[in-house]
Design a protein around this motif. Structure first.
Motif, PDB file in Angstrom:
ATOM      1  N   ASP A 298      46.882 -18.067   5.113  1.00  0.00           N
ATOM      2  CA  ASP A 298      48.299 -17.854   4.828  1.00  0.00           C
ATOM      3  C   ASP A 298      48.666 -18.332   3.426  1.00  0.00           C
ATOM      4  O   ASP A 298      49.355 -17.634   2.671  1.00  0.00           O
ATOM      5  N   ILE A 299      48.223 -19.517   3.068  1.00  0.00           N
ATOM      6  CA  ILE A 299      48.543 -20.058   1.736  1.00  0.00           C
ATOM      7  C   ILE A 299      47.930 -19.178   0.655  1.00  0.00           C
ATOM      8  O   ILE A 299      48.577 -18.855  -0.356  1.00  0.00           O
TER       9      ILE A 299
ATOM     10  N   VAL B 167      48.419 -14.679  -3.493  1.00  0.00           N
ATOM     11  CA  VAL B 167      48.139 -13.323  -3.991  1.00  0.00           C
ATOM     12  C   VAL B 167      49.429 -12.529  -4.144  1.00  0.00           C
ATOM     13  O   VAL B 167      49.671 -11.869  -5.162  1.00  0.00           O
ATOM     14  N   ILE B 168      50.291 -12.592  -3.132  1.00  0.00           N
ATOM     15  CA  ILE B 168      51.541 -11.826  -3.153  1.00  0.00           C
ATOM     16  C   ILE B 168      52.374 -12.157  -4.385  1.00  0.00           C
ATOM     17  O   ILE B 168      52.953 -11.270  -5.025  1.00  0.00           O
TER      18      ILE B 168
ATOM     19  N   GLN C 205      47.567 -17.373  -7.457  1.00  0.00           N
ATOM     20  CA  GLN C 205      46.353 -17.676  -6.707  1.00  0.00           C
ATOM     21  C   GLN C 205      45.755 -19.025  -7.046  1.00  0.00           C
ATOM     22  O   GLN C 205      45.235 -19.721  -6.168  1.00  0.00           O
ATOM     23  N   GLU C 206      45.793 -19.389  -8.314  1.00  0.00           N
ATOM     24  CA  GLU C 206      45.146 -20.633  -8.725  1.00  0.00           C
ATOM     25  C   GLU C 206      45.797 -21.831  -8.036  1.00  0.00           C
ATOM     26  O   GLU C 206      45.110 -22.732  -7.543  1.00  0.00           O
ATOM     27  N   LYS C 207      47.128 -21.845  -7.983  1.00  0.00           N
ATOM     28  CA  LYS C 207      47.826 -22.938  -7.301  1.00  0.00           C
ATOM     29  C   LYS C 207      47.475 -22.951  -5.815  1.00  0.00           C
ATOM     30  O   LYS C 207      47.247 -24.014  -5.228  1.00  0.00           O
ATOM     31  N   ALA C 208      47.455 -21.763  -5.201  1.00  0.00           N
ATOM     32  CA  ALA C 208      47.146 -21.667  -3.773  1.00  0.00           C
ATOM     33  C   ALA C 208      45.731 -22.163  -3.494  1.00  0.00           C
ATOM     34  O   ALA C 208      45.490 -22.892  -2.517  1.00  0.00           O
ATOM     35  N   GLU C 209      44.806 -21.776  -4.338  1.00  0.00           N
ATOM     36  CA  GLU C 209      43.416 -22.191  -4.144  1.00  0.00           C
ATOM     37  C   GLU C 209      43.251 -23.692  -4.320  1.00  0.00           C
ATOM     38  O   GLU C 209      42.450 -24.321  -3.614  1.00  0.00           O
ATOM     39  N   GLN C 210      43.989 -24.284  -5.239  1.00  0.00           N
ATOM     40  CA  GLN C 210      43.918 -25.736  -5.421  1.00  0.00           C
ATOM     41  C   GLN C 210      44.345 -26.460  -4.145  1.00  0.00           C
ATOM     42  O   GLN C 210      43.717 -27.444  -3.731  1.00  0.00           O
TER      43      GLN C 210
ATOM     44  N   PRO D  91      49.765  -2.327  -7.113  1.00  0.00           N
ATOM     45  CA  PRO D  91      50.157  -2.767  -5.774  1.00  0.00           C
ATOM     46  C   PRO D  91      49.010  -3.493  -5.064  1.00  0.00           C
ATOM     47  O   PRO D  91      47.845  -3.168  -5.274  1.00  0.00           O
ATOM     48  N   VAL D  92      49.371  -4.459  -4.223  1.00  0.00           N
ATOM     49  CA  VAL D  92      48.382  -5.219  -3.467  1.00  0.00           C
ATOM     50  C   VAL D  92      48.734  -5.136  -1.981  1.00  0.00           C
ATOM     51  O   VAL D  92      49.907  -5.189  -1.609  1.00  0.00           O
TER      52      VAL D  92
END
Length: 387
Positions: free
Chosen positions: A223-224, A229-230, A234-239, A88-89
Motif C-alpha cells: 500500500d505504501i 507510485v501514484i 517512490q523514493e520516500k515510500a521505499e525508505q 498513465p500508471v
C-alpha cells in the motif's frame, strides 16, 4: 480526462442518490461515527495541533544537516530518474466485493479525501498534505512530526463522511478502508472509478467476499509503495518500507541462534470473551515473521479456560484509546484484565511479567505505524534484544 460538464452531471446524479438513501448531510458538529467513545471534530482538531515550535526547529536542523552532506549529484539524479512515475500508471486495488480492481492515473491526484488513521498518516508521511482536500476518521493523535501538516488539512465534522459530503468535495481520489465503500456509506468503489474518481483501499481491510484472507505485512508494504507510485514519490515510500523490512531482518538475524521460540497469544478483552488475533491477522503475521510461535492460530474468540490451557510464554494485550481518551488509563485497564484476574495468576506470562501492551493501530491497518508494531512485538518476544 473529465470535462467540467461531465463532472457536474456526475455530482448532480450522486447527490440525488444520496438524498434518496437518506444519508447524513455534512455541516454537523456532531461526530457521526455512531461510537460515543469518539470525540467530535473540534476536539480532534485541537488535540492534533502542534504544541510548540520544537518540531519545526528540529525539522529545519535536519534539513540543514542533509544539505551539508556530500552527495554525488550524478548518482542521485540517476536514482531519481529511475524512480520517476511514467503516467498513465495502472495500480491494483480492490472493489467493494473484495476482488482485485485496476485503476489508472493520468497524473498525480490533486483533490484527495483520506479517511481513517493509516490513510491520513501515509499521505502526511510522504509529504502529500497539499494533495488533500479533506481528512476524516482519526482515532488517535497523529505523530508529533505530522501535526503541523495535519493542522493545515480540512478535517471534516463527520467521522465517517457521508456520500453527499464526499460528492460535494469533488475529489479525484478517495483513499480509505474497505468499510467506507459499502451500501450504507459511499457505495461501490467501482462506481466511483467508473465516474472518474479513483479509489484506493487499504489492502488489509478489503471485504472478504465470503472467503477469509490473510492480513499481512506485505500488504502494508504494498500500500505504501503504491501510494508512492501514484504520487511520484517512490523514493520516500521505499525508505519507509525498507526501514520496516530492515527492522524485521535485524530481529531475525539477531535471534537466529535461539533453540526455543516464545509461544504467543495476541488478545483483546471483550465483555464475555477475548478476541484472539490468529494467523490471518496482521498482528499474527508480525509475530510469525519475527520468529514467535503463534498459539491457537485458527481461533478467533477464546475464553479464560482456553488461555489457561494454552499457557503462552507471552501475551500481547491489545488496547485502543480513542481520541480524547487517556492512553495510559486505557492501557492499564486492559492490562489489569490479565494481571488482576486470579484465574490467570498461574500463567507463565503473568508470573514472568511478559504481559505486553500493544496499540491496535500498530497491528491493524497500521500503514506507516507498522514499524512501531514490529518493534513492540520484537521487544515483547525478546526482552533482551537490542534494537
Amino acid at each position: 480526462m473529465r470535462t467540467k460538464q461531465m463532472t457536474k452531471k456526475v455530482i448532480s446524479a450522486v447527490i440525488s442518490a444520496s438524498l434518496l438513501l437518506g444519508l447524513a448531510a455534512c455541516g454537523s458538529n456532531q461526530n457521526s461515527s455512531g461510537d460515543s467513545q469518539r470525540k467530535d471534530a473540534s476536539a480532534i482538531r485541537e488535540e492534533n495541533q502542534l504544541s510548540g515550535s520544537g518540531d519545526t526547529q528540529q525539522t529545519e536542523s535536519v534539513s540543514e544537516d542533509i544539505s551539508d552532506e556530500s552527495i554525488e549529484e550524478d548518482s542521485q539524479e540517476e536514482e531519481a530518474a529511475a524512480k520517476k512515475t511514467e503516467y498513465p500508471v495502472t495500480i491494483t486495488t480492490y472493489n467493494s466485493e473484495g476482488q482485485a480492481m485496476e485503476t489508472t492515473y493520468e497524473k498525480a491526484p490533486e483533490r484527495v479525501v483520506a479517511v481513517y488513521q493509516g490513510c491520513i498518516e501515509t499521505m502526511l508521511s510522504l509529504g502529500l498534505s497539499d494533495h488533500l482536500i479533506a481528512t476524516a476518521g482519526l482515532d488517535n493523535e497523529v505523530p508529533d512530526d505530522q501535526k503541523e501538516a495535519f493542522s493545515k488539512t480540512n478535517y471534516l465534522d463527520e467521522f465517517t463522511p457521508s456520500l453527499e459530503t464526499i460528492t460535494m468535495l469533488e475529489p479525484d481520489m478517495i483513499f480509505s478502508w474497505g468499510s467506507l465503500f459499502g451500501e450504507k456509506t459511499l457505495g461501490e468503489a467501482k462506481g466511483w472509478v467508473d465516474k472518474g474518481v479513483n479509489t484506493y483501499m487499504n489492502s488489509n481491510t478489503h471485504p472478504s467476499g465470503g472467503t477469509a484472507y490473510a492480513k499481512t505485512l506485505e500488504n502494508e508494504y504494498t500500500d505504501i509503495l503504491n501510494i508512492g507510485v501514484i504520487f511520484d514519490v517512490q523514493e520516500k515510500a521505499e525508505q519507509i518500507v525498507n526501514d520496516m523490512k530492515d527492522t524485521v531482518e535485524e530481529v531475525v538475524t539477531k535471534t537466529e541462534g535461539l533453540e526455543e521460540r516464545p509461544s504467543v497469544l495476541i488478545l483483546e478483552s471483550g465483555k464475555d470473551s477475548f478476541t484472539n488475533y490468529g494467523a490471518n491477522s496482521l498482528g499474527g503475521d508480525m509475530v510469525t515473521k519475527l520468529g514467535g510461535e503463534l498459539l491457537l492460530p485458527d481461533v478467533s474468540n477464546v475464553g479464560k479456560e482456553d488461555i489457561i490451557s494454552a499457557n503462552p510464554d507471552v501475551i500481547f494485550v491489545v488496547y485502543m484509546p480513542y481520541s480524547g481518551d487517556d492512553p495510559e488509563q486505557i492501557r492499564e485497564e486492559k492490562l489489569n484484565v490479565f494481571l488482576e484476574e486470579e484465574a490467570f495468576a498461574s500463567l507463565s506470562s503473568v508470573q514472568n511479567q511478559r504481559v505486553v501492551p500493544i496499540m491496535l493501530s500498530e497491528m491493524y491497518a497500521s500503514a506507516t505505524r507498522t514499524k512501531d508494531g514490529i518493534v513492540t512485538f520484537a521487544k515483547g518476544l525478546y526482552p533482551d534484544l537490542d534494537l
